[in-house]
Design a protein around this motif. Structure first.
Motif, PDB file in Angstrom:
ATOM      1  N   THR A 128       9.809   8.582  13.736  1.00 43.52           N
ATOM      2  CA  THR A 128       8.962   9.585  13.088  1.00 43.52           C
ATOM      3  C   THR A 128       8.474   9.078  11.735  1.00 43.52           C
ATOM      4  OG1 THR A 128      10.180  11.332  14.215  1.00 43.52           O
ATOM      5  CG2 THR A 128       8.845  11.994  12.330  1.00 43.52           C
ATOM      6  N   VAL A 129       9.366   8.430  10.999  1.00 47.92           N
ATOM      7  CA  VAL A 129       8.991   7.849   9.711  1.00 47.92           C
ATOM      8  C   VAL A 129       7.918   6.785   9.929  1.00 47.92           C
ATOM      9  CG1 VAL A 129       9.811   6.553   7.702  1.00 47.92           C
ATOM     10  CG2 VAL A 129      11.244   8.348   8.701  1.00 47.92           C
ATOM     11  N   ALA A 130       8.125   5.926  10.924  1.00 52.72           N
ATOM     12  CA  ALA A 130       7.157   4.864  11.226  1.00 52.72           C
ATOM     13  C   ALA A 130       5.813   5.451  11.623  1.00 52.72           C
ATOM     14  CB  ALA A 130       7.699   3.960  12.336  1.00 52.72           C
ATOM     15  N   ALA A 131       5.817   6.503  12.434  1.00 56.14           N
ATOM     16  CA  ALA A 131       4.567   7.144  12.853  1.00 56.14           C
ATOM     17  C   ALA A 131       3.823   7.711  11.648  1.00 56.14           C
ATOM     18  CB  ALA A 131       4.839   8.233  13.880  1.00 56.14           C
ATOM     19  N   GLY A 132       4.545   8.244  10.680  1.00 51.43           N
ATOM     20  CA  GLY A 132       3.923   8.776   9.471  1.00 51.43           C
ATOM     21  C   GLY A 132       3.316   7.707   8.587  1.00 51.43           C
ATOM     22  N   LEU A 133       3.813   6.474   8.727  1.00 58.98           N
ATOM     23  CA  LEU A 133       3.286   5.364   7.928  1.00 58.98           C
ATOM     24  C   LEU A 133       2.204   4.580   8.652  1.00 58.98           C
ATOM     25  CD1 LEU A 133       6.591   3.924   6.411  1.00 58.98           C
ATOM     26  CD2 LEU A 133       4.901   5.383   5.279  1.00 58.98           C
ATOM     27  N   ALA A 134       2.040   4.858   9.947  1.00 53.83           N
ATOM     28  CA  ALA A 134       1.027   4.135  10.724  1.00 53.83           C
ATOM     29  C   ALA A 134      -0.347   4.367  10.101  1.00 53.83           C
ATOM     30  CB  ALA A 134       1.043   4.589  12.177  1.00 53.83           C
ATOM     31  N   GLU A 135      -1.168   3.354  10.165  1.00 55.11           N
ATOM     32  CA  GLU A 135      -2.473   3.410   9.508  1.00 55.11           C
ATOM     33  C   GLU A 135      -3.402   4.408  10.192  1.00 55.11           C
ATOM     34  OE1 GLU A 135      -5.742   0.220   7.917  1.00 55.11           O
ATOM     35  OE2 GLU A 135      -3.654  -0.319   8.223  1.00 55.11           O
ATOM     36  N   HIS A 136      -3.980   5.266   9.386  1.00 49.84           N
ATOM     37  CA  HIS A 136      -4.977   6.248   9.834  1.00 49.84           C
ATOM     38  C   HIS A 136      -6.108   6.183   8.818  1.00 49.84           C
ATOM     39  CE1 HIS A 136      -2.176   8.003  12.724  1.00 49.84           C
ATOM     40  NE2 HIS A 136      -1.252   7.922  11.781  1.00 49.84           N
ATOM     41  N   LEU A 137      -7.031   5.291   9.021  1.00 47.71           N
ATOM     42  CA  LEU A 137      -8.081   5.035   8.045  1.00 47.71           C
ATOM     43  C   LEU A 137      -8.833   6.311   7.665  1.00 47.71           C
ATOM     44  CD1 LEU A 137      -9.487   1.657   9.364  1.00 47.71           C
ATOM     45  CD2 LEU A 137      -7.972   2.040   7.413  1.00 47.71           C
ATOM     46  N   GLY A 138      -8.860   6.596   6.385  1.00 52.65           N
ATOM     47  CA  GLY A 138      -9.577   7.751   5.884  1.00 52.65           C
ATOM     48  C   GLY A 138      -8.906   9.078   6.163  1.00 52.65           C
ATOM     49  N   GLU A 139      -7.744   9.059   6.810  1.00 56.46           N
ATOM     50  CA  GLU A 139      -7.058  10.301   7.155  1.00 56.46           C
ATOM     51  C   GLU A 139      -5.721  10.447   6.428  1.00 56.46           C
ATOM     52  OE1 GLU A 139      -8.579  12.563   9.117  1.00 56.46           O
ATOM     53  OE2 GLU A 139     -10.234  11.153   9.225  1.00 56.46           O
ATOM     54  N   ARG A 140      -5.031   9.334   6.252  1.00 53.25           N
ATOM     55  CA  ARG A 140      -3.687   9.378   5.685  1.00 53.25           C
ATOM     56  C   ARG A 140      -3.355   8.000   5.128  1.00 53.25           C
ATOM     57  NH1 ARG A 140       1.022  12.311   7.031  1.00 53.25           N
ATOM     58  NH2 ARG A 140       2.837  11.165   6.353  1.00 53.25           N
ATOM     59  N   VAL A 141      -2.690   7.979   3.988  1.00 54.76           N
ATOM     60  CA  VAL A 141      -2.210   6.721   3.436  1.00 54.76           C
ATOM     61  C   VAL A 141      -0.932   6.995   2.653  1.00 54.76           C
ATOM     62  CG1 VAL A 141      -3.512   6.829   1.259  1.00 54.76           C
ATOM     63  CG2 VAL A 141      -2.896   4.606   2.231  1.00 54.76           C
ATOM     64  N   THR A 142       0.005   6.075   2.759  1.00 56.04           N
ATOM     65  CA  THR A 142       1.164   6.058   1.869  1.00 56.04           C
ATOM     66  C   THR A 142       1.111   4.739   1.133  1.00 56.04           C
ATOM     67  OG1 THR A 142       2.522   7.466   3.290  1.00 56.04           O
ATOM     68  CG2 THR A 142       3.679   6.106   1.682  1.00 56.04           C
ATOM     69  N   LEU A 143       0.955   4.829  -0.167  1.00 60.38           N
ATOM     70  CA  LEU A 143       0.936   3.638  -0.998  1.00 60.38           C
ATOM     71  C   LEU A 143       2.332   3.367  -1.526  1.00 60.38           C
ATOM     72  CD1 LEU A 143      -2.328   4.182  -3.086  1.00 60.38           C
ATOM     73  CD2 LEU A 143      -2.022   2.827  -1.003  1.00 60.38           C
ATOM     74  N   GLY A 144       2.698   2.104  -1.528  1.00 61.19           N
ATOM     75  CA  GLY A 144       3.975   1.696  -2.084  1.00 61.19           C
ATOM     76  C   GLY A 144       3.751   0.807  -3.285  1.00 61.19           C
ATOM     77  N   ALA A 145       4.624   0.920  -4.265  1.00 56.80           N
ATOM     78  CA  ALA A 145       4.603   0.066  -5.446  1.00 56.80           C
ATOM     79  C   ALA A 145       5.833  -0.829  -5.388  1.00 56.80           C
ATOM     80  CB  ALA A 145       4.619   0.910  -6.715  1.00 56.80           C
ATOM     81  N   PHE A 146       5.605  -2.125  -5.527  1.00 58.17           N
ATOM     82  CA  PHE A 146       6.683  -3.101  -5.426  1.00 58.17           C
ATOM     83  C   PHE A 146       6.787  -3.911  -6.706  1.00 58.17           C
ATOM     84  CE2 PHE A 146       5.355  -2.127  -1.178  1.00 58.17           C
ATOM     85  CZ  PHE A 146       6.508  -2.171  -0.410  1.00 58.17           C
TER      86      PHE A 146
END
Length: 174
Positions: free
Chosen positions: A48-66
């Motif tokens: 479920t976590v992976a599905a939430g991070l899957a790319e959805h261009l223009g619909e959803r994004v999770t940005l990470g800072a490293f």
């Protein structure tokens, strides 16, 4: 002393194990900041976590800072799905680890998220709710052009304590 370079990138499904541990730590460290508890999230299936991070261009994004290869901040934006609401998006799951605070991680993440949103055709505004206990986050949003448009009293109840949420919006046309 030189600070390590901050890398901002979209998280993908392959980041799910690292993101899961990061989010769980954030929920445990800052229970007054989130509508979800660590106890609930702990049982979230990794798929479920992976599905939430899957790319959805223009619909959803999770940005990470490293920093030095370690995930130290994250922020998610989700566009509304229905035809009458597609001009709006919502920001969720914003967290910067305590060790990375004061290093402009939140500033950089939010700037990158606003750039992403500004490039999405037809997306005109972003909404968020911020717990009134989270003054540094509130100041960050105000600095980036968000405006308070309401208050949700008793939005959260944490260990018997009621927490209000400020509701904010930022219009992307200006």
């Amino acid at each position: 002393m030189t600070l390590p370079e901050l890398l901002i990138r979209s998280l993908t499904a392959t980041d799910a194990p690292v993101y899961f541990a990061f989010r769980l730590a954030g929920l445990a460290e800052s229970p007054l900041a989130f509508g979800r508890s660590a106890e609930e999230y702990r049982h979230e299936p990794l798929e479920t976590v992976a599905a939430g991070l899957a790319e959805h261009l223009g619909e959803r994004v999770t940005l990470g800072a490293f920093l030095s290869g370690e995930l130290v901040g994250a922020m998610t934006a989700v566009r509304e799905l229905t035809l009458k609401r597609r001009h709006k998006g919502n920001i969720y799951a914003v967290y910067v680890s305590p060790a990375a605070r004061g290093q402009r991680v939140g500033e950089t993440l939010l700037s990158a998220l606003l750039a992403w949103a500004g490039a999405v055709p037809g997306l005109e505004q972003l909404h968020l709710a911020v717990s009134v206990t989270q003054e540094p986050a509130r100041r960050l949003y105000l600095r980036h052009g968000f405006q308070v448009y309401g208050l949700e009293p008793k939005a959260l109840r944490v260990n018997g304590r009621d927490i209000d949420d400020e509701l904010m919006v930022r219009f992307l046309d200006g």
